[in-house]
Enzyme design. Structure first.
Site, mmCIF file in Angstrom:
data_model
loop_
_atom_site.group_PDB
_atom_site.id
_atom_site.type_symbol
_atom_site.label_atom_id
_atom_site.label_comp_id
_atom_site.label_asym_id
_atom_site.label_seq_id
_atom_site.Cartn_x
_atom_site.Cartn_y
_atom_site.Cartn_z
ATOM 1 N N GLU A 117 -7.570 42.364 16.300
ATOM 2 C CA GLU A 117 -7.348 41.841 14.941
ATOM 3 C C GLU A 117 -8.381 42.368 13.947
ATOM 4 O O GLU A 117 -8.521 41.823 12.853
ATOM 5 C CB GLU A 117 -7.367 40.305 14.942
ATOM 6 C CG GLU A 117 -6.334 39.641 15.841
ATOM 7 C CD GLU A 117 -4.878 39.882 15.438
ATOM 8 O OE1 GLU A 117 -4.633 40.563 14.419
ATOM 9 O OE2 GLU A 117 -3.993 39.400 16.165
ATOM 10 N N HIS A 140 -10.909 33.807 13.412
ATOM 11 C CA HIS A 140 -9.502 33.556 13.714
ATOM 12 C C HIS A 140 -9.442 32.685 14.961
ATOM 13 O O HIS A 140 -10.200 32.904 15.908
ATOM 14 C CB HIS A 140 -8.762 34.875 13.951
ATOM 15 C CG HIS A 140 -7.417 34.697 14.567
ATOM 16 N ND1 HIS A 140 -6.421 33.954 13.972
ATOM 17 C CD2 HIS A 140 -6.902 35.142 15.740
ATOM 18 C CE1 HIS A 140 -5.346 33.976 14.746
ATOM 19 N NE2 HIS A 140 -5.610 34.685 15.832
ATOM 20 N N HIS A 142 -6.804 29.490 17.315
ATOM 21 C CA HIS A 142 -5.494 28.885 17.563
ATOM 22 C C HIS A 142 -5.642 27.368 17.719
ATOM 23 O O HIS A 142 -5.332 26.826 18.785
ATOM 24 C CB HIS A 142 -4.879 29.446 18.847
ATOM 25 C CG HIS A 142 -4.723 30.930 18.903
ATOM 26 N ND1 HIS A 142 -4.534 31.625 20.077
ATOM 27 C CD2 HIS A 142 -4.689 31.877 17.917
ATOM 28 C CE1 HIS A 142 -4.399 32.919 19.830
ATOM 29 N NE2 HIS A 142 -4.509 33.109 18.528
ATOM 30 N N GLU A 170 -12.168 13.569 2.971
ATOM 31 C CA GLU A 170 -13.047 14.669 2.566
ATOM 32 C C GLU A 170 -12.359 16.022 2.439
ATOM 33 O O GLU A 170 -12.983 16.985 2.003
ATOM 34 C CB GLU A 170 -14.225 14.749 3.529
ATOM 35 C CG GLU A 170 -15.039 13.474 3.421
ATOM 36 C CD GLU A 170 -16.396 13.545 4.061
ATOM 37 O OE1 GLU A 170 -16.636 14.448 4.869
ATOM 38 O OE2 GLU A 170 -17.220 12.678 3.736
ATOM 39 N N HIS A 211 1.061 30.743 14.872
ATOM 40 C CA HIS A 211 0.096 31.559 15.616
ATOM 41 C C HIS A 211 -1.311 30.942 15.529
ATOM 42 O O HIS A 211 -1.927 30.674 16.549
ATOM 43 C CB HIS A 211 0.112 32.999 15.087
ATOM 44 C CG HIS A 211 -0.880 33.900 15.758
ATOM 45 N ND1 HIS A 211 -0.656 35.234 15.970
ATOM 46 C CD2 HIS A 211 -2.124 33.652 16.256
ATOM 47 C CE1 HIS A 211 -1.697 35.773 16.589
ATOM 48 N NE2 HIS A 211 -2.601 34.829 16.764
HETATM 49 O O1 2HA Z 1 -7.334 38.290 20.081
HETATM 50 O O2 2HA Z 1 -5.918 35.744 18.923
HETATM 51 O O3 2HA Z 1 -4.293 37.189 17.430
HETATM 52 C C1 2HA Z 1 -6.332 37.431 20.472
HETATM 53 C C2 2HA Z 1 -5.660 36.858 19.307
HETATM 54 C C3 2HA Z 1 -4.682 37.717 18.621
HETATM 55 ZN ZN ZN Z 2 -4.478 34.923 17.567
#
Ligand code: 2HA
Ligand code: ZN
Length: 272
Positions: A117, A140, A142, A170, A211
């Site tokens: 990414e 990033h 999840h 908040e 995602h």
């Molecule tokens: O690197 O989260 O979006 C693994 C991820 C891809």
């Molecule tokens: Zn990801």
């Protein structure tokens, strides 16, 4: 005498942040990635910055970041393992003068490379630095409830942000700029990188529908805290959304909060 990189504050912070995120259940397997821009001065305390271990093609042009240093999680690597073996799971590199390569100075010790990414990360750095010259971090992840909410809530930026703001007092203070939302897109591509960066001109938080989420900020703590606050709000939403709502934080309450704490918020995301 060069100092030991394993004792560097930025390596410790990367270890702590990935470990926290793993234990929160947000970064299963190789899910999630972090990039953290460093100053040349702090990097030069740990190695000879003229000693390039490997040159790794970026696959896109990042010339706006030429000469900048980043510590970045590795592709295919697990957040679970960063703390145990930072040198294999992280890499520290400089963007080459022509913006086409990563000049590896430390890490990816098993021959690995940066996260798939990286386009979204570097393009987001470029976009955020234009808005806030002190921006250093892109994360990033999840996060579970944020993702769950993507399946049951409209993916409209105003509506999504408004619901999150309603869930914790908040929220409007922590992310007054709201949350950007991208539709489901193929990850790892320049295209999703460009779309993320475009949103980052306006938002420090961008949802990748079904995602995960991107966050940007000045420090790892601040950026982690942004995602953590969204996730907390999403959790409360998911715990309550299938029951009648009897009480809520009203829009006029949110205005009071934003004014009291002096934050510039997205007025157009309220219904007043
Ligand atoms: O690197 O989260 O979006 C693994 C991820 C891809
Ligand atoms: Zn990801």
């Amino acid at each position: 005498m060069m100092k030991n990189i394993l004792e560097a504050k930025f390596v410790k912070e990367m270890c702590d942040t990935t470990a926290n995120m793993y234990r929160l259940g947000w970064d299963e397997r190789n899910g999630g990635n972090i990039s953290y821009m460093l100053d040349e001065k702090e990097v030069a305390e740990y190695f000879d910055i003229n000693c390039i271990l490997r040159t790794i093609p970026l696959g896109f042009n990042a010339n706006e970041l030429a000469g900048k240093y980043f510590i970045v999680t590795g592709t295919g690597k697990y957040f679970k393992n960063v703390e145990k073996n930072p040198e294999e799971n992280l890499g520290l590199f400089r963007i080459s003068k022509d913006g086409k390569n990563a000049e590896l100075l430390w890490g990816y010790s098993d021959g690995g490379k940066f996260t798939s990414e990286l386009p979204a990360h570097l393009m987001s750095h470029i976009a955020r630095l234009k808005v806030d010259p002190e921006n250093r971090v892109v994360i990033h992840s999840h996060p579970t409830y944020t993702l769950a909410m993507n399946f049951v809530h409209e993916l409209d930026e105003k509506k999504f942000t408004h619901t999150l703001w309603e869930m914790c007092t908040e929220c409007i203070v922590v992310f007054p700029d709201g949350v950007g939302v991208l539709p489901w897109m193929l990850c790892g591509t320049d295209e999703i990188g460009e779309a993320t960066a475009k949103k980052m001109e306006e938002f420090r938080l961008v949802i990748w529908a079904m995602h995960g989420i991107y966050g940007a900020g000045k420090t790892l703590d601040e950026t982690f805290g942004l995602i953590e606050t969204v996730e907390k709000a999403a959790q409360i939403y998911m715990l309550t959304c299938n029951r009648p709502r009897i009480n809520t934080i009203k829009d006029e309450d949110m205005v009071k909060l934003a004014e009291y704490f002096g934050v510039k918020y997205r007025k157009d995301f309220l219904n007043i």
